[in-house]
Design a protein around this motif. Sequence first.
Motif, PDB file in Angstrom:
ATOM      1  N   THR A 199      -5.740 -28.228  62.896  1.00 42.79           N
ATOM      2  CA  THR A 199      -5.442 -28.127  61.460  1.00 42.79           C
ATOM      3  C   THR A 199      -6.310 -29.093  60.662  1.00 42.79           C
ATOM      4  N   HIS A 200      -6.452 -28.780  59.379  1.00 42.34           N
ATOM      5  CA  HIS A 200      -7.161 -29.687  58.474  1.00 42.34           C
ATOM      6  C   HIS A 200      -6.201 -30.501  57.626  1.00 42.34           C
ATOM      7  N   TYR A 201      -4.905 -30.113  57.640  1.00 43.16           N
ATOM      8  CA  TYR A 201      -4.005 -30.701  56.659  1.00 43.16           C
ATOM      9  C   TYR A 201      -2.763 -31.323  57.271  1.00 43.16           C
ATOM     10  N   ASN A 232     -15.528 -29.727  59.528  1.00 44.11           N
ATOM     11  CA  ASN A 232     -16.041 -28.365  59.710  1.00 44.11           C
ATOM     12  C   ASN A 232     -17.224 -28.394  60.670  1.00 44.11           C
ATOM     13  N   GLY A 233     -17.233 -27.447  61.575  1.00 40.25           N
ATOM     14  CA  GLY A 233     -18.361 -27.344  62.493  1.00 40.25           C
ATOM     15  C   GLY A 233     -18.289 -28.290  63.680  1.00 40.25           C
ATOM     16  N   ALA A 234     -17.174 -29.011  63.818  1.00 40.02           N
ATOM     17  CA  ALA A 234     -17.048 -29.986  64.912  1.00 40.02           C
ATOM     18  C   ALA A 234     -16.930 -29.316  66.276  1.00 40.02           C
ATOM     19  N   GLY A 235     -16.436 -28.079  66.280  1.00 41.02           N
ATOM     20  CA  GLY A 235     -16.263 -27.378  67.550  1.00 41.02           C
ATOM     21  C   GLY A 235     -14.816 -27.059  67.877  1.00 41.02           C
ATOM     22  N   LYS A 236     -13.933 -27.101  66.885  1.00 39.83           N
ATOM     23  CA  LYS A 236     -12.515 -26.859  67.127  1.00 39.83           C
ATOM     24  C   LYS A 236     -12.268 -25.397  67.537  1.00 39.83           C
ATOM     25  N   SER A 237     -12.825 -24.484  66.739  1.00 38.51           N
ATOM     26  CA  SER A 237     -12.637 -23.070  67.099  1.00 38.51           C
ATOM     27  C   SER A 237     -13.342 -22.766  68.413  1.00 38.51           C
ATOM     28  N   THR A 238     -14.488 -23.390  68.601  1.00 40.90           N
ATOM     29  CA  THR A 238     -15.211 -23.185  69.863  1.00 40.90           C
ATOM     30  C   THR A 238     -14.328 -23.597  71.042  1.00 40.90           C
ATOM     31  N   LEU A 239     -13.641 -24.716  70.899  1.00 41.45           N
ATOM     32  CA  LEU A 239     -12.736 -25.154  71.966  1.00 41.45           C
ATOM     33  C   LEU A 239     -11.685 -24.082  72.242  1.00 41.45           C
TER      34      LEU A 239
HETATM   35  N1  ATP Z   1     -22.303 -17.565  67.597  1.00 40.85           N
HETATM   36  C1  ATP Z   1     -22.782 -18.793  67.279  1.00 40.85           C
HETATM   37  N2  ATP Z   1     -24.085 -19.072  67.407  1.00 40.85           N
HETATM   38  C2  ATP Z   1     -24.571 -20.289  67.104  1.00 40.85           C
HETATM   39  N3  ATP Z   1     -23.806 -21.297  66.671  1.00 40.85           N
HETATM   40  C3  ATP Z   1     -22.512 -21.095  66.528  1.00 40.85           C
HETATM   41  C4  ATP Z   1     -21.911 -19.825  66.827  1.00 40.85           C
HETATM   42  N4  ATP Z   1     -20.594 -19.910  66.596  1.00 40.85           N
HETATM   43  C5  ATP Z   1     -20.369 -21.169  66.171  1.00 40.85           C
HETATM   44  N5  ATP Z   1     -21.514 -21.869  66.121  1.00 40.85           N
HETATM   45  C6  ATP Z   1     -21.673 -23.265  65.685  1.00 40.85           C
HETATM   46  O1  ATP Z   1     -20.846 -24.080  66.468  1.00 40.85           O
HETATM   47  C7  ATP Z   1     -20.409 -25.169  65.694  1.00 40.85           C
HETATM   48  C8  ATP Z   1     -18.914 -25.325  65.858  1.00 40.85           C
HETATM   49  O2  ATP Z   1     -18.261 -24.219  65.243  1.00 40.85           O
HETATM   50  P1  ATP Z   1     -16.686 -24.089  65.228  1.00 40.85           P
HETATM   51  O3  ATP Z   1     -16.370 -22.778  64.652  1.00 40.85           O
HETATM   52  O4  ATP Z   1     -16.174 -24.399  66.579  1.00 40.85           O
HETATM   53  O5  ATP Z   1     -16.283 -25.261  64.225  1.00 40.85           O
HETATM   54  P2  ATP Z   1     -14.856 -25.707  63.714  1.00 40.85           P
HETATM   55  O6  ATP Z   1     -14.651 -27.095  64.140  1.00 40.85           O
HETATM   56  O7  ATP Z   1     -13.836 -24.722  64.114  1.00 40.85           O
HETATM   57  O8  ATP Z   1     -15.061 -25.668  62.138  1.00 40.85           O
HETATM   58  P3  ATP Z   1     -14.074 -25.231  60.932  1.00 40.85           P
HETATM   59  O9  ATP Z   1     -13.258 -26.433  60.610  1.00 40.85           O
HETATM   60  O10 ATP Z   1     -15.014 -24.928  59.804  1.00 40.85           O
HETATM   61  O11 ATP Z   1     -13.280 -24.056  61.371  1.00 40.85           O
HETATM   62  C9  ATP Z   1     -20.858 -24.923  64.269  1.00 40.85           C
HETATM   63  O12 ATP Z   1     -22.000 -25.694  64.022  1.00 40.85           O
HETATM   64  C10 ATP Z   1     -21.192 -23.463  64.274  1.00 40.85           C
HETATM   65  O13 ATP Z   1     -22.208 -23.175  63.350  1.00 40.85           O
END
Ligand code: ATP
Lengths: 252, 249
Positions: free
Chosen positions: B203-205, B36-43
């Motif tokens: 995915t996580h699973y 969680n929080g690795a940056g997957k959704s950000t990517l």
């Molecule tokens: N708008 C924002 N402002 C500041 N930080 C953010 C913002 N959106 C996301 N983050 C941070 O960016 C990091 C990556 O978030 P992201 O959603 O990409 O994680 P993830 O890998 O998809 O996690 P998950 O498995 O929980 O979905 C997290 O630390 C999150 O808190």
Amino acid sequence: MPEAAELPTRREEAWRYSAVERLQGEALDDWRVIDIAAGETFRETLLIADAADTKPTELHRWRVSVGEGARCEIFAVLSSAEFARLEIEVTLGKRAHFELGGITVGGRETVREIVTRTIHAEPEGTSNQTVRAVHWGHGTGNFLGNIDVVRHAQKTDAAQDFKGLLLEKGASVNAVPQLEIFADDVKCAHGASVGQLDETARFYMAARGLSPDLARRLLVQAFLGDALVSLDDDETRESMMGIALDKVDRAL
Amino acid sequence: MLKIDNLHAQIDGKTILNGLTLEVPAGEVHAIMGPNGAGKSTLSYVLGGRPGYEVTQGSVEFNGQDLLDLEPHERAAAGLFLGFQYPVEIPGVSNLQFLREALNSQRKARGEEPLTGGEFLKLAKDKAGLLKLDPEMLKRHVNVGFSGGEKKRAEMVQMGILDPKFAVLDETDSGLDIDALRVVGEGINAIMRAPDKGVLLITHYQRLLEVVKPDKVSILSQGRIVRTGGPELAIELESEGYDAVMADA
Ligand SMILES: Nc1ncnc2c1ncn2[C@@H]1O[C@H](COP(=O)(O)OP(=O)(O)OP(=O)(O)O)[C@@H](O)[C@H]1O
Ligand SMILES: [Mg+2]
């Protein structure tokens, strides 16, 4: 009588007027009178759209009396004139209904407003007013709505719902509800809110291939839709919606 | 097909992607796992061009095109599809209207003829059937009142209708019951398994990966890919967890 003397100055009438100076020179006593006989249904639409005969000030004042069990439906789109104002004073008889669906759209320095005074004069009357305002530039949209429920108008059910959508900083909307309720067994609901386009929805739509303009059009259409849901005529509804949406598209 | 090179991206001045490099050739499904929080959704958002996600360094090439140079809707027309971790509700806009406008916008951008109402309706019903989603749901407003699982299923119906070249699917399996997971997995295979298509499957699973068998699996951690392997890497992760597997890396 000098024109200035006709301008409203009385304090208790202030709710009715947002831009008093713009009424200078207008015939304020010019009311269109509509009488709806008992049991009848009356429907009217008003379109203030860009057209050759649209005046800088478009003032429409309607005084409506709705007979026992009768129904008055008014749908309006105010999308043109520097100052456009629809003012409705409606007096409801027993079990009479008043339905209003209003839309204001506009940018630049325009003011577009809907002003209603709904008098529940007899028991069991109902009224439902839904106004949606979309503005940009330095445009202003107003909904000034007064509801009077007289002492013996028990079981009145009155609803007013206003929402504003600001497409640019600098635009504004105002809702001034005013309730004067003298009966005790009355339902009176009013809500007002203002917001902007949902950025998350816009990105979602873009991610599916919609251009920013088309995404905005769909979101504005969804927003305005509430004002026309009770208009039971698809063709008229679509043309009214089209006028409002085209105005937004042309301006932005 | 998709070539991400040394990608750095930030949100509100905070660096989230930190030198991410990854290549997905046509014909491959590449799974991305990570804490969680690795940056997957950000990517996925950076690939989609979401406002506020600023690329500060690196490049993304999509079928020879500079992806980052395109507007979000142009990326869609170029064949990129984003399956959202949290599909967005759009009150007042029906799925049918939304998807028809979306599909025809994409077709127009590609110089293709729009589909007629009838053609579109048939396509939409077809794809709803593929995902076992009640076609009546397409008349409802986009995602409004849909359950978590229905939203994910609806995302895949959208993907079926839009028929993209490349899909980035962000936790499409989360919120799905066991049967739905299989339906959705098979839907992904039906829609995206082709020699000229590719998938980035976040995915996580392991369960989804048993249906949509990935060609490669990568671990994303702290904004970069820290390890890439075959399907066995997902199995290893499932049994040992990120800490143990990444310590080996
Ligand atoms: N708008 C924002 N402002 C500041 N930080 C953010 C913002 N959106 C996301 N983050 C941070 O960016 C990091 C990556 O978030 P992201 O959603 O990409 O994680 P993830 O890998 O998809 O996690 P998950 O498995 O929980 O979905 C997290 O630390 C999150 O808190
Ligand atoms: Mg995520």
